[in-house]
Scaffold this active site. Structure first.
Site, short mmCIF file in Angstrom:
data_model
loop_
_atom_site.label_atom_id
_atom_site.label_comp_id
_atom_site.label_asym_id
_atom_site.label_seq_id
_atom_site.Cartn_x
_atom_site.Cartn_y
_atom_site.Cartn_z
N LYS A 47 -47.84 -63.56 -59.64
CA LYS A 47 -47.15 -62.87 -60.75
C LYS A 47 -45.72 -62.55 -60.35
CE LYS A 47 -47.69 -58.30 -61.21
NZ LYS A 47 -46.49 -57.44 -61.23
N ASN A 48 -45.55 -61.90 -59.22
CA ASN A 48 -44.23 -61.39 -58.84
C ASN A 48 -43.25 -62.51 -58.54
OD1 ASN A 48 -45.21 -58.88 -59.33
ND2 ASN A 48 -45.46 -58.31 -57.18
N ARG A 119 -40.93 -53.56 -65.69
CA ARG A 119 -39.74 -53.25 -64.90
C ARG A 119 -38.99 -54.53 -64.50
NH1 ARG A 119 -37.63 -49.64 -61.15
NH2 ARG A 119 -36.94 -50.62 -59.21
N CYS A 143 -42.81 -45.34 -63.80
CA CYS A 143 -44.15 -45.92 -63.88
C CYS A 143 -45.12 -44.81 -63.53
CB CYS A 143 -44.29 -47.10 -62.93
SG CYS A 143 -44.02 -46.60 -61.26
N ARG A 148 -38.71 -44.96 -60.62
CA ARG A 148 -38.41 -46.15 -59.81
C ARG A 148 -36.96 -46.52 -60.10
NH1 ARG A 148 -43.19 -50.32 -60.30
NH2 ARG A 148 -41.99 -51.45 -58.72
N PRO A 149 -36.05 -46.03 -59.26
CA PRO A 149 -34.62 -46.18 -59.55
C PRO A 149 -34.17 -47.64 -59.50
CG PRO A 149 -34.97 -45.33 -57.34
CD PRO A 149 -36.31 -45.33 -57.99
N VAL A 150 -33.02 -47.90 -60.09
CA VAL A 150 -32.39 -49.23 -60.03
C VAL A 150 -30.95 -49.09 -59.54
CG1 VAL A 150 -33.84 -50.40 -61.72
CG2 VAL A 150 -31.84 -49.07 -62.50
N ASP A 151 -30.69 -48.01 -58.83
CA ASP A 151 -29.31 -47.77 -58.34
C ASP A 151 -28.82 -48.91 -57.44
OD1 ASP A 151 -31.45 -46.69 -56.75
OD2 ASP A 151 -29.93 -45.89 -55.40
N LEU A 152 -29.72 -49.45 -56.63
CA LEU A 152 -29.30 -50.53 -55.71
C LEU A 152 -28.96 -51.80 -56.49
CD1 LEU A 152 -31.95 -50.01 -52.88
CD2 LEU A 152 -29.53 -49.33 -52.87
N ASP A 337 -48.80 -53.07 -52.33
CA ASP A 337 -49.62 -53.46 -53.48
C ASP A 337 -51.08 -53.66 -53.12
OD1 ASP A 337 -47.04 -55.50 -55.06
OD2 ASP A 337 -47.33 -53.34 -54.91
N ILE A 359 -43.55 -46.76 -48.88
CA ILE A 359 -42.60 -47.40 -49.81
C ILE A 359 -42.33 -46.52 -51.03
CG2 ILE A 359 -42.16 -49.44 -51.25
CD1 ILE A 359 -42.24 -50.17 -48.33
N ARG A 429 -52.18 -57.05 -66.72
CA ARG A 429 -50.80 -57.36 -66.36
C ARG A 429 -50.75 -58.30 -65.15
NH1 ARG A 429 -46.84 -52.47 -65.65
NH2 ARG A 429 -45.58 -54.32 -65.21
C1 EPZ Z 1 -41.53 -55.24 -56.30
O1 EPZ Z 1 -41.11 -54.13 -57.07
C2 EPZ Z 1 -42.89 -55.62 -56.86
N1 EPZ Z 1 -42.75 -55.99 -58.27
C3 EPZ Z 1 -43.85 -54.45 -56.72
O2 EPZ Z 1 -45.14 -54.90 -57.16
C4 EPZ Z 1 -43.94 -54.06 -55.25
O3 EPZ Z 1 -44.75 -52.90 -55.14
C5 EPZ Z 1 -42.54 -53.77 -54.70
O4 EPZ Z 1 -41.68 -54.90 -54.92
C6 EPZ Z 1 -42.55 -53.48 -53.20
O5 EPZ Z 1 -43.09 -54.57 -52.53
C7 EPZ Z 1 -42.30 -57.20 -58.59
O6 EPZ Z 1 -42.02 -58.03 -57.75
C8 EPZ Z 1 -42.19 -57.51 -60.06
P1 EPZ Z 1 -38.59 -52.40 -54.62
P2 EPZ Z 1 -39.59 -53.59 -56.94
O7 EPZ Z 1 -37.28 -52.43 -55.31
O8 EPZ Z 1 -38.66 -54.70 -56.70
C9 EPZ Z 1 -36.69 -48.16 -53.90
C10 EPZ Z 1 -47.10 -54.90 -58.44
O9 EPZ Z 1 -48.08 -54.16 -58.38
N2 EPZ Z 1 -35.57 -48.60 -54.73
O10 EPZ Z 1 -38.83 -53.33 -53.46
O11 EPZ Z 1 -39.31 -52.71 -58.11
C11 EPZ Z 1 -37.98 -48.01 -54.70
O12 EPZ Z 1 -38.00 -46.75 -55.34
C12 EPZ Z 1 -45.70 -54.31 -58.34
O13 EPZ Z 1 -47.14 -56.14 -58.56
C13 EPZ Z 1 -34.46 -47.76 -54.85
O14 EPZ Z 1 -34.41 -46.67 -54.29
O15 EPZ Z 1 -39.72 -52.68 -55.66
C14 EPZ Z 1 -39.03 -48.14 -53.63
O16 EPZ Z 1 -39.19 -46.90 -52.98
C15 EPZ Z 1 -45.74 -52.79 -58.28
N3 EPZ Z 1 -33.42 -48.17 -55.63
C16 EPZ Z 1 -38.41 -49.15 -52.66
O17 EPZ Z 1 -37.01 -49.19 -52.96
C17 EPZ Z 1 -33.43 -49.38 -56.28
O18 EPZ Z 1 -32.44 -49.71 -56.96
C18 EPZ Z 1 -38.95 -50.55 -52.81
O19 EPZ Z 1 -38.90 -50.90 -54.17
C19 EPZ Z 1 -34.57 -50.21 -56.13
C20 EPZ Z 1 -35.61 -49.80 -55.35
#
Ligand code: EPZ
Length: 457
Positions: A47-48, A119, A143, A148-152, A337, A359, A429
């Site tokens: 999926k991812n 997301r 969620c 779940r921020p998107v600042d990065l 996950d 995480i 999903r």
């Molecule tokens: C991906 O989410 C996966 N989703 C998630 O799987 C998975 O849990 C996650 O990576 C971690 O492996 C998809 O690939 C669609 P992150 P993503 O950005 O990209 C922080 C599932 O069950 N962060 O790697 O959203 C965040 O809060 C889903 O299939 C910021 O602070 O995860 C977290 O603590 C759930 N600012 C850490 O980074 C940002 O701008 C890792 O999140 C972005 C992230």
């Protein structure tokens, strides 16, 4: 006139269902525990990874064909998000192929109504900036387990030269001269999504970009392989530092999605807890190396034997599972996950152990539901302590998010009596035909509609 309006309102306040007799029908899975898992379970496409590959298809006006795309709600949602741009998207759920012709792409917006459902729709920010030099994308919601921020993601786009403003819940971005320039950026913490978005913007930028702290999850590496096949120039694949040289245009491609590593891990845990001791359960169409060595080591420390032959993984469970504490981490660490699923394995093991989530802030929404089934699990900060061996009783339990819902299904497989896992739209999903796959391997599970608002019988 006012009186007429007021009476129904008052009646509704007394008992909403008296006045609003509409039903709130959803699906649930009903599992009768105690049936052993035997035979073969096929793993579907990731999926991812698929979501990242789909976003890459928007970067070119030429046709793209993706294979091994799983038939999941998230995939269908993302198809709709992509179609909103004017791209022609054709998903064949039987052939598991997805054809994208983004030649007609004319709109650079991803609306809240769709982004809020998933997301990963936020990948449209990088895809539209990389393709068209502009984007208007809704901020994703949170969620079940918190913000779940998107600042990065946003900082990465700015590093590539985008002007960004936030307007009424939307990120409004554009490249001053119609094309991103490229630039350097450091990700901290490592973020899968922010890595993917940065790459979507960088591969067609006018200059070079360097990304430090890049995520190295298999989803990202496969995504980079596709971009490279489209003509992108990326050095450092699989490492934490990626060097991208922007190109003027990307071409079309036919590309195979990889198997879902989280579904594979979920099935391995299912075999460990519900398989017959010393009897093999076979998982096919898998890529076990995508699970990372930390998960594999922990899994074998439980006493399970794992035999890998190409894309086939054979799991032989022991008579008694040894409890093994884990801490989630970025790849190749233990996947977050699989954290909820591992808790069920610990509940079936002989002794106590812990699950540390590093995480996310609070990814334990499944624990209260599992405790209602008799699992002795206590959340202390970002850790859950599990005392194995308590008998589990089937009951009605509520799904709260994708991986939490599958942990409830796993618990139902080994609980006494019937477990009704409610709100399985969460499950749909990310797990393709789960009840069919489990039924074919001996599990007593069926899908049933139910009325979420019905009063108890
Ligand atoms: C991906 O989410 C996966 N989703 C998630 O799987 C998975 O849990 C996650 O990576 C971690 O492996 C998809 O690939 C669609 P992150 P993503 O950005 O990209 C922080 C599932 O069950 N962060 O790697 O959203 C965040 O809060 C889903 O299939 C910021 O602070 O995860 C977290 O603590 C759930 N600012 C850490 O980074 C940002 O701008 C890792 O999140 C972005 C992230």
């Amino acid at each position: 006139m006012t009186l007429q309006i007021r009476i129904p309102y008052l009646a509704a306040r007394i008992h909403p269902r008296t006045y609003y007799p509409h039903r709130h029908v959803m699906d649930k899975l009903v599992i009768r525990g105690g049936h052993p898992l035997q035979g073969t379970l096929p793993v579907s496409g990731s999926k991812n990874t698929a979501l990242a590959l789909m976003s890459a298809a928007l970067l070119t006006p030429e046709p793209v064909l993706l294979r091994h795309i799983p038939d999941l709600k998230d995939i269908r949602t993302f198809c709709r998000v992509m179609e909103r741009t004017g791209a022609d998207v054709t998903f064949d759920p039987v052939a598991h192929t997805l054809r994208v012709d983004a030649g007609p792409l004319s709109r650079t917006e991803a609306p809240y109504e769709l982004v809020k459902r998933m997301r990963a729709s936020f990948y449209m920010l990088g895809a539209l900036l990389g393709r068209s030099g502009e984007a208007r994308v809704s901020l994703p919601g949170g969620c079940a387990w918190g913000p779940r921020p998107v600042d990065l993601h946003i900082q990465g786009m700015k590093a590539l030269g985008a002007d960004i403003s936030l307007e009424k819940g939307y990120v409004v971005a554009h490249a001053p001269k119609g094309r991103l320039t490229g630039g350097d950026f450091t990700l901290s913490p490592s973020s899968v999504g922010a890595t993917i978005n940065f790459l979507l913007g960088a591969v067609t930028a006018s200059g070079r970009s360097r990304l430090h702290g890049a995520a190295t999850e298999p989803d990202v590496v496969e995504f980079c392989h596709m971009l490279t096949a489209m003509g992108a120039r990326i050095d450092g694949l699989g490492s934490r530092t990626l060097l991208i040289t922007g190109v003027d245009a990307l071409g079309g491609v036919s590309f195979d999605n990889c198997p879902d590593r989280i579904e594979l891990g979920t099935f391995m845990i299912a075999a460990a807890i519900a398989g017959l001791p010393e009897q093999p359960v076979t998982l096919t169409h898998a890529r076990p190396e995508h699970l990372g060595r930390v998960f594999m080591q922990a899994f074998e420390q439980t006493g399970c034997k794992v035999r890998v032959d190409g894309s086939t993984v054979e799991v032989v469970p022991p008579r008694v599972l040894t409890p093994v504490s884990i801490a989630t981490n970025v790849y190749p660490g233990f996947p977050t996950d699989l954290q909820a699923q591992w808790t069920i394995l610990l509940a079936c093991a002989d002794g106590n152990a812990k699950v540390l989530e590093t995480i996310y802030h609070d990814r334990f929404k499944h624990i209260p539901e599992l405790r209602r089934m008799g699992i002795n699990a206590v959340v202390v900060g970002n850790e859950v302590v599990v005392e194995g061996g308590n008998p589990m009783e089937g009951t009605a339990v509520m799904s709260t998010d994708l991986r939490a819902s599958v942990s409830l299904v796993l618990a139902g497989m080994v609980a006494r009596g019937e477990t009704h896992v409610l709100r399985i739209y969460h499950l749909d999903r990310g797990y393709e035909r789960l009840e069919q796959k489990l039924s074919a391997a001996g599990i007593d599970v069926r899908r049933e509609p139910y009325d979420e608002w019905a009063d108890p019988a």
